[in-house]
Design an enzyme around this catalytic site. Structure first.
Site, PDB file in Angstrom:
ATOM      1  N   ASP B 153       0.574  -1.549  -0.107  1.00  0.00           N
ATOM      2  CA  ASP B 153       0.018   0.265   0.397  1.00  0.00           C
ATOM      3  C   ASP B 153       0.792   1.142   0.150  1.00  0.00           C
ATOM      4  O   ASP B 153       1.505   1.188   1.192  1.00  0.00           O
ATOM      5  CB  ASP B 153      -1.182   0.062   1.285  1.00  0.00           C
ATOM      6  CG  ASP B 153      -1.635  -1.378   1.021  1.00  0.00           C
ATOM      7  OD1 ASP B 153      -1.764  -1.596   0.063  1.00  0.00           O
ATOM      8  OD2 ASP B 153      -3.008  -0.912   1.949  1.00  0.00           O
ATOM      9  N   LYS B 218      -6.652   2.603  -3.727  1.00  0.00           N
ATOM     10  CA  LYS B 218      -7.212   3.272  -2.156  1.00  0.00           C
ATOM     11  C   LYS B 218      -7.152   4.990  -2.094  1.00  0.00           C
ATOM     12  O   LYS B 218      -7.195   6.075  -1.796  1.00  0.00           O
ATOM     13  CB  LYS B 218      -5.671   2.370  -1.858  1.00  0.00           C
ATOM     14  CG  LYS B 218      -6.306   1.927   0.317  1.00  0.00           C
ATOM     15  CD  LYS B 218      -5.433   1.600   0.788  1.00  0.00           C
ATOM     16  CE  LYS B 218      -5.479   1.611   2.954  1.00  0.00           C
ATOM     17  NZ  LYS B 218      -4.226   0.957   3.608  1.00  0.00           N
ATOM     18  N   LYS B 259     -10.470   0.197  -3.000  1.00  0.00           N
ATOM     19  CA  LYS B 259      -9.850  -0.313  -2.063  1.00  0.00           C
ATOM     20  C   LYS B 259     -10.371   1.129  -0.802  1.00  0.00           C
ATOM     21  O   LYS B 259      -9.662   1.581  -0.702  1.00  0.00           O
ATOM     22  CB  LYS B 259      -8.617  -0.759  -1.146  1.00  0.00           C
ATOM     23  CG  LYS B 259      -8.544  -0.678   0.484  1.00  0.00           C
ATOM     24  CD  LYS B 259      -7.233  -2.174   1.181  1.00  0.00           C
ATOM     25  CE  LYS B 259      -6.814  -1.236   2.532  1.00  0.00           C
ATOM     26  NZ  LYS B 259      -5.564  -1.966   2.982  1.00  0.00           N
TER      27      LYS B 259
END
Lengths: 291, 330
Positions: B153, B218, B259
């Site tokens: 991430d 995300k 996400k």
């Protein structure tokens, strides 16, 4: 220009210090004693009950940790607030509950006195209910009362104000947080009492008040595993056994007050520490004594 | 694979991507996002939705006080979110999708979840601010991947993006994607710092253009408020839908994952997000689930969501509300 628009009150619920409508959107009508319309009130659902229990759970720890003297002061402040609004309460008791002027005044006065009584008990019941036990050995042995946690309260239909106050005050004076379900007939008195609580420094979530159909909420409150004790009055036999049955699953303390007579609620015996005992647990500790 | 498309992009392409990003009608976007909350999902569908949400969750711990013990406890919760599921529900609940940790904890997490099918995700690239030099940030990615991370991430340089240095942001995304190797990449836009929906859309398009098929965009680090909100997530889902259609015409149909992270705490919230995915991204065949309704393309970044999902499943099975002490979690 003298004709004003009428300002009609719609009674909401009291959850976590706020006055929301029911999550379900349901309402029910409150009638005057003569059968005419008084107002509309929120009809709480099981999800409102869940929200109220969550609010009570998160508020309880801090309330319990606050000094007993402070809890007493806050209860006394609630009594002050109720005193300041006695005309409003007396009017509600007259038009909705159908009391005559004298009875209404008497019930408001008794409710205020009851708050004052339990305000006094807040830092004294520990000495009365707790004990220093005789043991055979070089130990001190103490039994101390502690708040049980979240208490669900089912209040009687009559006396609507005094019944509700008599069940809430002992529970919160001991450091519990409560979810009180008012009797079905007179929700206005319960929500007016919520307004008293909201202006009395009672922390948000310590007192939550729901209105609607108590019978509908009984199985959910009884089964809710995050409710630690249930105090009820004015429930019928079937409802009482439903409460005990649900409570058996995780051993909630259930106290059902049998007071069919309205006058019984005015007795001085309603101000005793045994009313606090409905929502406490005893802890016994051993401590080596310096011999 | 379309990774070659990403690798041959130039700064001129990146500037064009940002310039061509459609503007967002904020009022309509927020109105539409609210609308997803009005669906009535009951009993069997609700249970299916709760289990799906559970299998899509990235259980996350990103604190300075994280220790190997805490990560191991987190992994146990990830593997078996409800230890008494067989007794209470009569079946095993799915494990969560991944555990999300700092790079130093990747090794511990890897060891705990080995063989369970749970992925190890690691934040990297100077999380959460992204304020390190690119060399340091890439080195962090390489270390996390070497320690066994399946997913990385990354955070983008919001300062560079807001200053209009889009080429710089695109370049760091490309380099990070290359450094990931076989690990999947999730690009954190930190929408709470991007200020406008137009910026969210531009950053989404820029990230999508520079990552590989199956990589994710995300919303947030979880360290900035507001974190994931429904309108922001909808804006990003639309960018993903547009990418799928655009590339689909030429026959390659890239599916970018999504996400939302931070701020999703209740089972109800999770169901609202699933409704939004289903109604924004497909289904390609009427009556079927959207291809995005799978943990490989949609994740929830959350730490407390699992507790509420389990609590709801327990409530639906037993008929009574659970107490705090019934839940295995925090």
């Amino acid at each position: 220009m003298t004709d004003r628009l009428a300002v009609q009150k719609t009674y909401k619920l009291f959850i976590n210090g706020a006055f929301p409508r029911s999550e379900s959107g349901r309402t029910f009508t409150v009638k005057h004693a003569d059968g005419s319309l008084h107002a509309h009130a929120s009809h709480a659902s099981r999800k409102d009950l869940r929200a109220a229990v969550e609010a009570a759970r998160s508020a309880q720890r801090k309330w319990d940790a606050s000094p007993a003297v402070l809890r007493g002061q806050i209860l006394y402040r609630a009594a002050e607030m109720l005193e300041g609004r006695r005309d409003e309460f007396a009017a509600l008791l007259r038009v909705v509950d159908g009391l005559d002027a004298e009875d209404a005044e008497r019930e408001v006065s008794a409710s205020i006195d009851r708050l004052v009584a339990f305000a006094g008990w807040a830092d004294k019941f520990q000495q009365v209910l707790g004990s220093h036990n005789p043991v055979a050995g070089p130990y001190d042995n103490f039994t101390m009362p502690e708040a049980t946690g979240v208490v669900a309260i089912f209040a009687p239909e009559a006396p609507s104000l005094l019944g509700l106050v008599s069940l809430i005050a002992p529970a919160i004076c001991a450091g519990n947080a409560v979810v009180a379900i008012a009797g079905a007939r007179s929700p206005g008195v319960a929500i007016a009492l919520a307004e008293v609580c909201a202006t009395s420094d009672v922390p948000a979530g310590v007192i939550n008040i729901l209105t609607g159909d108590p019978g509908e909420l009984i199985p959910w409150a009884a089964g809710h595993r995050d409710v630690d004790a249930i105090t009820a009055a004015g429930v019928d036999d079937a409802q009482a056994s439903a409460l005990r049955e649900g409570a058996g699953e995780n051993l909630k303390r259930v106290t059902i007050h049998e007071r069919p007579d309205r006058d019984a609620w005015f007795e001085a015996s309603c101000e005793g520490p045994e009313w606090i005992a409905a929502s406490i647990e005893f802890k016994t500790a051993w401590h080596p004594s310096a011999v | 694979m379309t990774s070659s498309i990403a690798n041959t992009r130039t700064k001129a392409d990146d500037v064009r991507t940002v310039r061509e990003a459609p503007s967002v009608d904020a009022v309509m976007l927020e109105q539409r996002a609210v609308g997803f909350k009005t669906r009535s999902i009951k009993t069997a569908s609700k249970i299916a939705g709760l289990k799906l949400a559970l299998s899509m969750t990235d259980l996350t711990t990103l604190e300075g006080k994280d220790s190997p013990e805490k990560v191991r406890a987190l992994c146990q919760r990830a593997i078996r979110p409800m230890p008494d599921d067989e007794r209470v529900l009569g079946e095993r609940l799915p494990s969560v999708a991944a555990v999300c940790v700092y790079p130093r904890m990747v090794g511990v997490a890897r060891e705990c979840v080995e063989g369970t099918g749970i992925c190890v995700a690691s934040v990297a690239t100077g999380f959460p601010s992204g304020q390190s030099s690119i060399g340091v940030r890439l080195r962090e990615v390489e270390e996390a991947v070497a320690a066994g991370a399946d997913e990385i991430d990354m955070v983008i340089s919001r300062g560079a993006f807001l200053a209009g240095r889009y080429g710089e942001v695109a370049e760091e995304i490309r380099e990070t994607a290359a450094a990931c190797g076989r690990a999947h990449l999730k690009v954190i836009l930190e929408t709470g710092e991007l200020v406008t929906y137009d910026n969210v859309r531009r950053a989404s398009d820029l990230a999508i253009a520079n990552i590989r098929d199956g990589d994710f965009i995300k919303t947030s680090t979880g360290k900035v408020s507001p974190a994931a909100t429904m309108p922001v997530t909808l804006c990003m889902l639309q960018a993903i839908a547009d990418e799928f259609v655009r590339m689909g015409r030429s026959g390659s149909g890239r599916k970018i994952g999504m996400k939302p992270a931070g701020g999703i705490r209740t089972a109800k919230d999770a169901l609202h997000y699933l409704v939004m995915v289903q109604e924004t991204l497909g289904p390609l065949t009427p009556g079927e689930a959207s291809p995005w309704m799978t943990p490989t393309l949609f994740r929830f970044g959350a730490s407390s969501l699992v507790d509420d999902l389990v609590r709801q499943l327990r409530r639906m099975a037993t008929g009574v509300y659970a107490a705090g002490y019934d839940l295995a979690g925090s």
